[in-house]
Write a protein that holds these residues in place. Structure first.
Motif, PDB file in Angstrom:
ATOM      1  N   ALA A 187      17.475  -5.076 -18.334  1.00  0.00           N
ATOM      2  CA  ALA A 187      17.919  -6.343 -18.511  1.00  0.00           C
ATOM      3  C   ALA A 187      17.298  -7.079 -17.367  1.00  0.00           C
ATOM      4  O   ALA A 187      16.794  -6.338 -16.270  1.00  0.00           O
ATOM      5  N   THR A 188      17.248  -8.620 -17.489  1.00  0.00           N
ATOM      6  CA  THR A 188      16.917  -9.368 -16.505  1.00  0.00           C
ATOM      7  C   THR A 188      18.016 -10.476 -16.141  1.00  0.00           C
ATOM      8  O   THR A 188      18.615 -10.761 -16.859  1.00  0.00           O
ATOM      9  N   HIS A 189      18.291 -10.443 -14.763  1.00  0.00           N
ATOM     10  CA  HIS A 189      19.049 -11.615 -14.019  1.00  0.00           C
ATOM     11  C   HIS A 189      18.582 -12.428 -13.453  1.00  0.00           C
ATOM     12  O   HIS A 189      17.673 -12.330 -12.393  1.00  0.00           O
ATOM     13  N   GLY A 190      18.753 -13.820 -13.810  1.00  0.00           N
ATOM     14  CA  GLY A 190      18.228 -14.737 -12.903  1.00  0.00           C
ATOM     15  C   GLY A 190      17.213 -15.678 -14.085  1.00  0.00           C
ATOM     16  O   GLY A 190      17.224 -15.711 -14.962  1.00  0.00           O
ATOM     17  N   PHE A 233       0.922  -1.158  -0.065  1.00  0.00           N
ATOM     18  CA  PHE A 233       0.072   0.018   0.030  1.00  0.00           C
ATOM     19  C   PHE A 233       1.007   1.117   0.057  1.00  0.00           C
ATOM     20  O   PHE A 233       1.600   1.514   1.032  1.00  0.00           O
ATOM     21  N   ILE A 234       0.898   2.073  -1.098  1.00  0.00           N
ATOM     22  CA  ILE A 234       1.721   3.251  -1.261  1.00  0.00           C
ATOM     23  C   ILE A 234       0.747   4.457  -0.751  1.00  0.00           C
ATOM     24  O   ILE A 234      -0.277   4.663  -1.551  1.00  0.00           O
ATOM     25  N   THR A 235       1.036   5.256   0.036  1.00  0.00           N
ATOM     26  CA  THR A 235       0.443   6.366   0.321  1.00  0.00           C
ATOM     27  C   THR A 235       0.948   7.520   0.592  1.00  0.00           C
ATOM     28  O   THR A 235       2.372   7.653   0.840  1.00  0.00           O
ATOM     29  N   GLY A 236       0.512   8.737   0.228  1.00  0.00           N
ATOM     30  CA  GLY A 236       1.325  10.094   0.343  1.00  0.00           C
ATOM     31  C   GLY A 236       0.438  11.091  -0.623  1.00  0.00           C
ATOM     32  O   GLY A 236      -0.418  10.805  -1.334  1.00  0.00           O
ATOM     33  N   PRO A 237       0.579  12.403  -0.235  1.00  0.00           N
ATOM     34  CA  PRO A 237      -0.030  13.389  -0.923  1.00  0.00           C
ATOM     35  C   PRO A 237       0.241  13.531  -2.616  1.00  0.00           C
ATOM     36  O   PRO A 237       1.393  13.041  -3.028  1.00  0.00           O
ATOM     37  N   ASN A 238      -0.264  14.467  -3.418  1.00  0.00           N
ATOM     38  CA  ASN A 238      -0.102  14.794  -4.536  1.00  0.00           C
ATOM     39  C   ASN A 238       1.429  15.236  -4.547  1.00  0.00           C
ATOM     40  O   ASN A 238       1.746  15.955  -4.032  1.00  0.00           O
ATOM     41  N   GLY A 239       2.259  14.706  -5.632  1.00  0.00           N
ATOM     42  CA  GLY A 239       3.593  15.106  -5.621  1.00  0.00           C
ATOM     43  C   GLY A 239       4.635  14.440  -4.739  1.00  0.00           C
ATOM     44  O   GLY A 239       5.719  14.580  -4.949  1.00  0.00           O
ATOM     45  N   ALA A 240       4.127  13.336  -4.038  1.00  0.00           N
ATOM     46  CA  ALA A 240       5.173  12.788  -3.253  1.00  0.00           C
ATOM     47  C   ALA A 240       6.009  11.707  -3.759  1.00  0.00           C
ATOM     48  O   ALA A 240       6.718  11.307  -3.338  1.00  0.00           O
ATOM     49  N   GLY A 241       5.308  11.010  -4.998  1.00  0.00           N
ATOM     50  CA  GLY A 241       6.231  10.104  -5.731  1.00  0.00           C
ATOM     51  C   GLY A 241       5.599   8.754  -5.939  1.00  0.00           C
ATOM     52  O   GLY A 241       6.307   7.791  -6.160  1.00  0.00           O
ATOM     53  N   LYS A 242       4.185   8.793  -5.422  1.00  0.00           N
ATOM     54  CA  LYS A 242       3.685   7.419  -5.709  1.00  0.00           C
ATOM     55  C   LYS A 242       3.751   6.924  -7.298  1.00  0.00           C
ATOM     56  O   LYS A 242       4.112   5.879  -7.447  1.00  0.00           O
ATOM     57  N   THR A 243       3.516   7.780  -8.239  1.00  0.00           N
ATOM     58  CA  THR A 243       3.324   7.312  -9.547  1.00  0.00           C
ATOM     59  C   THR A 243       4.878   7.035 -10.060  1.00  0.00           C
ATOM     60  O   THR A 243       5.082   6.000 -10.673  1.00  0.00           O
ATOM     61  N   SER A 244       5.954   7.677  -9.232  1.00  0.00           N
ATOM     62  CA  SER A 244       7.332   7.517  -9.740  1.00  0.00           C
ATOM     63  C   SER A 244       7.458   5.898  -9.461  1.00  0.00           C
ATOM     64  O   SER A 244       8.377   5.327 -10.136  1.00  0.00           O
ATOM     65  N   ILE A 245       7.207   5.550  -8.073  1.00  0.00           N
ATOM     66  CA  ILE A 245       7.245   4.114  -7.991  1.00  0.00           C
ATOM     67  C   ILE A 245       6.692   3.163  -8.901  1.00  0.00           C
ATOM     68  O   ILE A 245       7.351   2.109  -9.297  1.00  0.00           O
ATOM     69  N   MET A 246       5.317   3.453  -9.229  1.00  0.00           N
ATOM     70  CA  MET A 246       4.753   2.615 -10.235  1.00  0.00           C
ATOM     71  C   MET A 246       5.526   2.544 -11.629  1.00  0.00           C
ATOM     72  O   MET A 246       5.497   1.733 -12.231  1.00  0.00           O
ATOM     73  N   ASN A 247       6.043   3.878 -12.011  1.00  0.00           N
ATOM     74  CA  ASN A 247       6.693   4.025 -13.251  1.00  0.00           C
ATOM     75  C   ASN A 247       7.924   3.024 -13.026  1.00  0.00           C
ATOM     76  O   ASN A 247       8.444   2.319 -13.917  1.00  0.00           O
ATOM     77  N   ALA A 248       8.747   3.111 -11.958  1.00  0.00           N
ATOM     78  CA  ALA A 248       9.826   2.309 -11.809  1.00  0.00           C
ATOM     79  C   ALA A 248       9.607   0.936 -11.919  1.00  0.00           C
ATOM     80  O   ALA A 248      10.250   0.010 -12.638  1.00  0.00           O
ATOM     81  N   ILE A 249       8.470   0.108 -11.480  1.00  0.00           N
ATOM     82  CA  ILE A 249       8.204  -1.130 -11.463  1.00  0.00           C
ATOM     83  C   ILE A 249       8.062  -1.309 -12.768  1.00  0.00           C
ATOM     84  O   ILE A 249       8.451  -2.481 -13.386  1.00  0.00           O
ATOM     85  N   GLU A 250       7.078  -0.736 -13.436  1.00  0.00           N
ATOM     86  CA  GLU A 250       6.770  -1.109 -14.915  1.00  0.00           C
ATOM     87  C   GLU A 250       7.734  -0.832 -15.725  1.00  0.00           C
ATOM     88  O   GLU A 250       7.964  -1.802 -16.638  1.00  0.00           O
ATOM     89  N   LEU A 251       8.653   0.037 -15.629  1.00  0.00           N
ATOM     90  CA  LEU A 251       9.757   0.088 -16.681  1.00  0.00           C
ATOM     91  C   LEU A 251      10.824  -1.068 -16.435  1.00  0.00           C
ATOM     92  O   LEU A 251      11.153  -1.568 -17.453  1.00  0.00           O
ATOM     93  N   ALA A 252      11.022  -1.420 -15.340  1.00  0.00           N
ATOM     94  CA  ALA A 252      12.018  -2.422 -14.914  1.00  0.00           C
ATOM     95  C   ALA A 252      11.525  -3.880 -15.488  1.00  0.00           C
ATOM     96  O   ALA A 252      12.387  -4.622 -16.133  1.00  0.00           O
ATOM     97  N   LEU A 253      10.018  -3.959 -15.522  1.00  0.00           N
ATOM     98  CA  LEU A 253       9.454  -5.324 -15.933  1.00  0.00           C
ATOM     99  C   LEU A 253       9.146  -5.144 -17.280  1.00  0.00           C
ATOM    100  O   LEU A 253       8.947  -6.488 -17.846  1.00  0.00           O
TER     101      LEU A 253
END
Length: 425
Positions: free
Chosen positions: A101-104, A26-46
């Motif tokens: 890249a993916t390792h494993g 569960f990711i919580t925080g006000p607008n601009g705190a970085g919630k979407t950035s975490i989602m971007n990181a997950i999707e870009l890496a995968l």
């Protein structure tokens, strides 16, 4: 299979690390705190792509992704670790193309929510493909007929019928698009050469004139069209008649070749479209036969706050909504989030255990009651289904279940919960 660690500096100078994550985050925080950035990181890496980025539905080009690099730094990165030890890495330096890249162990990844949202809001064909991919599993019932795939009948014969229909439909759709582009290019060429309005009989007459001239030149007494024996006088007469049909028209054999190629491209476009449409029709029959199973699976993950979920087949779309005494299409933003999450969870449950399934929620339109209902509904989903990531600017009231890991964000200090910024509730 689920995400255990996230390390990224996307739009976050200095970077952050979230470790020891559970299958439900569960990711919580006000607008601009970085919630979407975490989602971007997950999707870009995968996947190498990012949704909901700068108002774009999907982004993967360097020009757009460069905006993720923090101010004062030369690169953006995202590292994701999975519960089986596999890691996925995405990185982009300023002015260069991104790399991934993916390792494993090789892991098939399903980032489901963009597909779910497309299924809920897109065309009937889009929804049919989604339901056919995730809900027509190996135990679907035969419909008593073989698909009529024409020249595509040899494609993907080793796959189950639903997967075969999806494979052939995609291939036929791409073929239709390719041949349609070819037909447009040939039509443009004919238009430039003045051959668009040349009748077919005129082209045939011109070909006869050319053939007769060749036969007369070489004193050939066998008709080049029908193969019968003819005299040179008869050939001459035939040549004159053909020339009368041609008249003063000036065109070359190249125009005839272009017209034939254009007609063939149009024919192939039409045939490929027919095959793609037939595959979708067959999928619709299969899905109709499995509608009760599909709605049951979706409602297993439904929040108690909303009525039972159902869907209706219409001529041009498939409508999802709520079915109490009568069917009602969904209307509110909160209901959309609750429904889309239930649909994503149900789809994930149909996928192989070894696959990585990531189910996320849009960051909008949830009040305290709706958020609590969503977390409660997802609490009972087995951890083996995949990673569930809920993001919200508010936190639920009461004492949430300890099956969730919380990432609490702040615009000025992302790691407000300590060095890991991720703690069980």
């Amino acid at each position: 299979m689920y995400i255990t660690r996230i390390e990224t500096n996307i739009r976050t100078p200095g970077g952050v690390t979230y470790d020891d994550l559970s299958p439900k985050v569960f990711i919580t925080g006000p607008n601009g705190a970085g919630k979407t950035s975490i989602m971007n990181a997950i999707e870009l890496a995968l996947t190498g792509e990012a949704h909901d980025l700068g108002g774009r539905d999907k982004a993967k080009t360097a020009a757009v992704l460069e905006g993720l690099i923090p101010d004062g730094e030369d690169r953006a990165y995202a590292y994701i670790s999975l519960s089986n030890g596999t890691t996925a890495h995405w990185e982009m330096e300023r002015g260069k193309r991104p790399s991934r890249a993916t390792h494993g162990s090789v892991v098939k990844t399903y980032f489901l929510q963009p597909e779910v949202q497309a299924a809920l809001t897109g065309s009937k064909a889009t929804t049919l493909r989604f339901l056919g991919r995730y809900f027509l599993s190996a135990d679907w019932r035969q419909i008593g007929q073989e698909p009529n795939l024409g020249t595509w009948s040899t494609v993907a014969t080793d796959l189950p019928l639903n997967e075969r229909l999806l494979t052939v439909e995609e291939a036929a759709r791409k073929s239709a698009s390719s041949h349609a582009s070819e037909a447009r290019a040939l039509a443009a060429a004919l238009d430039q050469l003045g051959g668009t309005d040349v009748p077919e009989k005129t082209i045939m007459a011109s070909a006869i004139v050319t053939l007769v001239k060749f036969q007369l030149k070489h004193s050939l007494t066998s008709c080049g069209v029908c193969g019968s024996d003819v005299t040179l006088k008869q050939l001459t007469e035939r040549g004159h008649k053909a020339q009368e049909l041609v008249g003063e028209a000036t065109f070359s054999g190249h125009i005839a070749a272009l017209q034939n190629a254009h007609a063939l491209a149009v024919h192939r476009t039409t045939e490929a479209k027919k095959v793609a449409a037939h595959c979708l029709e067959m999928l619709e029959v299969l899905i109709n036969s499995r509608q009760k199973f599909i709605t049951t699976e979706i409602n297993r993950h439904r929040a108690a706050k909303i009525p039972p979920i159902s869907f209706k087949m219409e001529k041009s779309r498939i409508v999802f909504g709520f079915d109490s005494k009568e069917f009602h299409p969904m209307v509110s933003g909160a209901e959309y989030i609750l429904l889309s999450t239930a649909l994503g969870a149900a789809a994930a449950g149909q996928l192989p255990f070894s696959a990585l399934k990531v189910i996320t929620t849009p960051d909008k339109a949830l009040d305290f009651e709706s958020l609590t209902a969503l977390l409660k509904a997802l609490k009972g989903v087995p951890d083996t289904v995949g990673s569930f990531i809920v993001q919200s600017p508010i936190q639920p009231r009461g004492r949430p279940s300890t099956v969730w890991t919380r990432i609490k964000l702040s615009p000025s200090k992302p790691q407000v919960d300590g060095p890991l910024a991720a703690l069980p509730w």
